[in-house]
Structures are given as C-alpha cells and as structure tokens.
Write an enzyme that holds these catalytic residues in place. Structure first.
Site, PDB file in Angstrom:
ATOM      1  N   ARG A  94       0.832  -1.206   0.000  1.00  0.00           N
ATOM      2  CA  ARG A  94       0.000   0.000   0.000  1.00  0.00           C
ATOM      3  C   ARG A  94       0.866   1.256   0.000  1.00  0.00           C
ATOM      4  NH1 ARG A  94      -3.558  -1.476   5.198  1.00  0.00           N
ATOM      5  NH2 ARG A  94      -1.557  -2.447   5.729  1.00  0.00           N
ATOM      6  N   LYS A 135       1.650   2.053   7.331  1.00  0.00           N
ATOM      7  CA  LYS A 135       2.025   1.272   8.509  1.00  0.00           C
ATOM      8  C   LYS A 135       2.891   2.084   9.463  1.00  0.00           C
ATOM      9  CE  LYS A 135       0.998  -2.190   9.394  1.00  0.00           C
ATOM     10  NZ  LYS A 135      -0.198  -2.540  10.188  1.00  0.00           N
ATOM     11  N   TYR A 177      -1.042   4.655  10.667  1.00  0.00           N
ATOM     12  CA  TYR A 177      -1.365   3.674  11.704  1.00  0.00           C
ATOM     13  C   TYR A 177      -0.158   3.530  12.618  1.00  0.00           C
ATOM     14  CZ  TYR A 177      -5.464   2.104   9.044  1.00  0.00           C
ATOM     15  OH  TYR A 177      -6.673   2.046   8.396  1.00  0.00           O
ATOM     16  N   HIS A 223      -0.558   1.656  16.247  1.00  0.00           N
ATOM     17  CA  HIS A 223      -0.730   0.433  17.054  1.00  0.00           C
ATOM     18  C   HIS A 223       0.353   0.348  18.125  1.00  0.00           C
ATOM     19  CE1 HIS A 223      -3.791  -0.885  14.229  1.00  0.00           C
ATOM     20  NE2 HIS A 223      -2.945  -0.739  13.235  1.00  0.00           N
ATOM     21  N   GLU A 230      -5.845   4.718  13.796  1.00  0.00           N
ATOM     22  CA  GLU A 230      -6.734   3.757  14.464  1.00  0.00           C
ATOM     23  C   GLU A 230      -7.444   4.312  15.686  1.00  0.00           C
ATOM     24  OE1 GLU A 230      -2.697   2.978  16.415  1.00  0.00           O
ATOM     25  OE2 GLU A 230      -3.435   3.473  14.406  1.00  0.00           O
ATOM     26  N   ASP A 284      -2.341  -6.763  15.003  1.00  0.00           N
ATOM     27  CA  ASP A 284      -1.724  -5.433  15.072  1.00  0.00           C
ATOM     28  C   ASP A 284      -1.756  -4.866  16.484  1.00  0.00           C
ATOM     29  OD1 ASP A 284      -0.713  -4.876  12.560  1.00  0.00           O
ATOM     30  OD2 ASP A 284      -2.627  -4.175  11.780  1.00  0.00           O
TER      31      ASP A 284
END
Length: 372
Positions: free
Chosen positions: A15, A75, A94, A96, A118, A270
């Site tokens: 991505r 990511k 993101y 996490h 998120e 994740d």
C-alpha cells in the site's frame, strides 16, 4: 504545508499512504507534495501519476523525511524510519502502539507529533480511519483461513462450503464489529456454518436481522468459547479495544480442545493478538503451527490487496490530511475532537491513556498536549 509520502518498507506491504488523487487535492489547496520514487507501484500508481497532479518525486526516503512538514504513511514507522523523524514533524499513519514499546519509545524520543489512524473517532463512536481496513481484513480472513485449512498447508483438509453429502466448515467469529461482520459476510457466502460471538446484545440482534438466519449469534463469554472450540474448524479473532492491547480470548491450554488441523485467524494481531499463542507473521510466511493448530497472524492483511486497500484508505484519510495541512495540527485538533482522539504522541509526551496503561508509561491528556 509540505506533505511527504515515503515508500512503505514493512515486509510485503504494497500500500501507499497518499494516492495521486489525494496528492492532487492537497496541491489544489496550495500545499506541496513530495513522494519517494516507486512509493505507489505496489498499489498500481506510477511516479508519472504523481507528477501529473503536480507532486515532486524524490529518490530516497531520507530526502522525504528531511524535507516534509507532515509524513503520511500506512504502517507504523519501522526502526530506520523512526530515526529520521524530527522534533516538530507531524506523522499521520497507523501506529498500534499498545503492543509495541520500542516504537513508542522511539516516537517519544524523536519529539515528533504522531496522530494514529486507528484512534481517530467519529460522531457515532466509530473509528472511520480503521473501518475501511477492518472491512478489507474481515473479508480476507475467511479466504486466508480457508487456504490454511487445506491439507498441504497443515490444515485439516475441510472445504469451507463442503459438497453435497459432506458438511461444510464450522466457523466461529469472535467479535461482531466491522471486522466480524465482514468476515461473516464472506464466510456465509462461501457456504460455511457460521457462529458470531459478541458481548453486545444489540449488535447480535442487528447481525441476526441482517443475515436473516443464515448464521448463528451467541453471547460471548468464556464458557461459550470453550463449548464451541471442539466443534469448529476455524476461529476468526475480531475483537478490538480502541488503541489498547487486544484481550486474550483463547489460551494455549484451550488449543487442546480443538481438532487437529483447525485454524486460528487473528485479525487483531496489530494490537498484540487475541489468542495467547499469536505472533505476528508476514505474507511471505503467513502461518505456523502450535500444538497441531494452524495460526494465521499476518500483521498487514490488507496489504495483500494493495490497490483496493490504498484507495479505500485514501478516501477515508484525505479529509483529515487536508485539515491537518490547512490548519496545522493544533488548530485542526481544536476544531475536531474526533481528530484530537487520534493524537498519541506529542513533544516527547504520550497522549493516549490506553497505550500508557498497556505499557506502563506516564501519559498526559490530548487536551493538555495542545497547551505545549
């Protein structure tokens, strides 16, 4: 604002954080965009697509990180990327953080401001920047699990939909949210016998209505999970506590209740995973065996369908990205409490309570961070 988009370097992550369409929207509003060469290739976007909308393509990630005021990614930044972040720089991606103390420490040490996709919320209590990837991961989970069920991959050799005269697979989905509903849709479509477990009776009622009796709903508690395990061929873990570490729903001891060759698909990996025996895997080596049970725990499942995932994510993130670029992060967060909920790190301070509690790190409120 100068917006930068580096190429993703997490293994098998195809991505890209910024689509040409999003880049074009930012440029039309007076911002500048720089993109690392080949950043979008995995999702089907060429460098020329970015140049066509007015973006500048640079040769290295180092150049992008050095010049950009805001870094837009998919990511969490990898260790080498975290070293390139600087004080005052805005990171939008993101994160996490709850299961990742090393990343958290590096972000705090960098002095950057980090807003996590998120934990951004909406008026209905949803997670609008997580939802599109949850949809993708949920729909992929039964497909991936059915592949893992094949005998050549260590599974029991059960076909999801069965054939006339032979029962289909029994699939349990723990969690009836966005991931769980998407997984149920595909698993039912594949012909499996599906049970969805959740602790929200209204949510179970909703799923029962939507699926019109094509699946079974069950209230989720320890006894219900233990009772189902001997009968299922696949369990999809789809439980999320926003920003926090995922709860452990199945212990290693309970694996003995399952039939050899059964499959666990952990979509919550994740956030640390919702099975005690879960550990993050990659698309190159997606599965492993524990006590005869196949585990599929790929940490970036949507990366397998990078084109669809990138466009879906870009549609969701673009309005927030434009607000951050147009107003600056402080004003944008003052104007939008839901965007403020995405603030996880600022100026060496942790600003998200669930992460602090999971990692045992002191934290301040996001509102207090606005005053720094």
């Amino acid at each position: 604002m100068l917006i930068g988009c580096p190429k993703e370097i997490k293994p098998q992550e195809f991505r890209v954080g910024l689509t040409p369409a999003a880049a074009g929207e930012a440029i039309a509003r007076g911002h500048s965009v720089i993109v690392e060469t080949n950043a979008g290739v995995g999702a089907g976007f060429m460098d020329d697509d970015y140049v066509a909308v007015g973006a500048t393509v640079l040769d290295t990630a180092k150049e992008v990180f050095a010049k950009a005021d805001m870094i837009v990614k998919v990511k969490e930044p990898q260790a080498v990327e975290r070293k390139m972040l600087r004080e005052g720089q805005l990171l939008f991606t993101y994160l996490h953080l709850a299961p990742d103390p090393e990343q958290t420490k590096d972000l705090l040490d960098s002095g950057c401001t980090a807003i996590a996709y998120e934990t951004v919320t909406d008026r209905s209590g949803g997670l609008p920047l997580l939802a599109p990837m949850s949809e993708v991961a949920g729909r992929l989970a039964p497909q991936s699990g059915s592949w893992a069920l094949q005998k050549a991959n260590g599974g029991s050799g059960v076909l999801m939909g069965g054939v006339p005269g032979v029962r289909p697979a029994n699939v349990a989905i723990i969690g009836g949210g966005v991931v769980g509903a998407a997984a149920a849709r595909v698993a039912v479509g594949m012909g499996a016998n599906v049970t969805v477990l959740d602790r929200s009776v209204p949510r179970l009622s909703y799923l029962d209505d939507v699926f019109m009796g094509r699946l079974t709903t069950q209230y989720s508690d320890m006894a219900a999970v233990a009772e189902l395990l001997p009968r299922v061929d696949m369990v999809v873990g789809a439980v999320l506590i926003p920003g926090a570490a995922a709860p452990k729903l199945i212990s290693r001891e309970q694996l003995s209740l399952m039939k050899p060759g059964s499959v666990l698909v952990d979509v919550a990996i994740d956030q640390g995973g919702c099975f005690e025996t879960s550990k993050a895997t990659t698309h190159a080596e997606p599965i492993y065996d524990v006590d005869g049970i196949v585990h599929y725990c790929v940490a970036n499942m949507p990366g397998a369908v990078a084109r669809t995932s990138t466009i879906a994510l870009g549609n969701a993130t673009m309005p927030f990205m434009l607000a951050l670029a147009g107003k600056g992060w402080k004003q944008a967060c003052k104007d939008d409490e839901h965007l403020l909920n995405g603030l996880n790190v600022h100026a060496g301070k942790l600003t998200y309570a669930a992460v602090g509690e999971a990692l045992g790190i002191d934290y301040i409120s996001a509102e207090d961070a606005l005053k720094i």
